[in-house]
Design a protein around this motif. Sequence first.
Motif, short mmCIF file in Angstrom:
data_model
loop_
_atom_site.label_atom_id
_atom_site.label_comp_id
_atom_site.label_asym_id
_atom_site.label_seq_id
_atom_site.Cartn_x
_atom_site.Cartn_y
_atom_site.Cartn_z
N UNK A 130 0.73 -1.09 -0.34
CA UNK A 130 -0.21 -0.17 -0.06
C UNK A 130 1.05 1.24 -0.75
N UNK A 131 0.76 2.12 -0.83
CA UNK A 131 1.18 3.32 -0.82
C UNK A 131 0.30 4.72 -0.85
N UNK A 132 0.43 5.73 -0.40
CA UNK A 132 -0.03 7.06 -0.58
C UNK A 132 -0.41 7.12 -2.20
N UNK A 133 0.06 7.07 -2.83
CA UNK A 133 0.49 7.32 -4.43
C UNK A 133 1.33 6.61 -5.44
N UNK A 134 1.33 6.01 -6.50
CA UNK A 134 2.03 5.09 -7.25
C UNK A 134 3.11 6.54 -7.83
#
Length: 190
Positions: free
Chosen positions: A86-90
């Motif tokens: 899981x990331x805040x943005x790609x």
Amino acid sequence: MIRTRTTWAALVLAGAALGAAALPAHAAPATTAVCPTGWGSLPETDSSATAEPVTQVRTGRHACYDRLVIDVPGAARDDLGYSVQYVDRVQQDGSGRPVPVDGGAVLEVRVAAPAYDPGTGTPTYPAQVGHPLPGVDLTGHRTFQDARFAGSFEGETKFGLGVRARLPFRVTPLDGRVVVDVAHTWTASG
């Protein structure tokens, strides 16, 4: 005429009673699927790598989870590296440009395989950075909301997978493909 209707009504009721009696005693109404437990939401990685290229990405719907499959024909399971988290943005590798992905949470899916022929540089997967994955229709998926191509750089290919919320997932490398399953819920039922 009234007597005929009464006779027919009696026959219909008797038939319904016989039909109900004919059901086995162990028959029960359909219930919610019992789903696997033990998955988590922490990063999963394998540092292996292959020169075999990505050729296709597809999705599927299951009772307990939605599935993303990245096809890498010719690659052995032990040579398929990946990183799913899981990331805040790609971000696109190389340029660092953000790749917008819709969803309540975003999984970055990286496969240690190029989306191009390493010898010629010819694309083997017909996707454009920042665009939805070609041929992938997320209609009817309970968990997946968006799937974007984030590029292929230095032998690795990245995807952004938008999901409804931060939900448990598992990664399964197999011969010729990497499978990412994201559960519909955190509970043991679908």
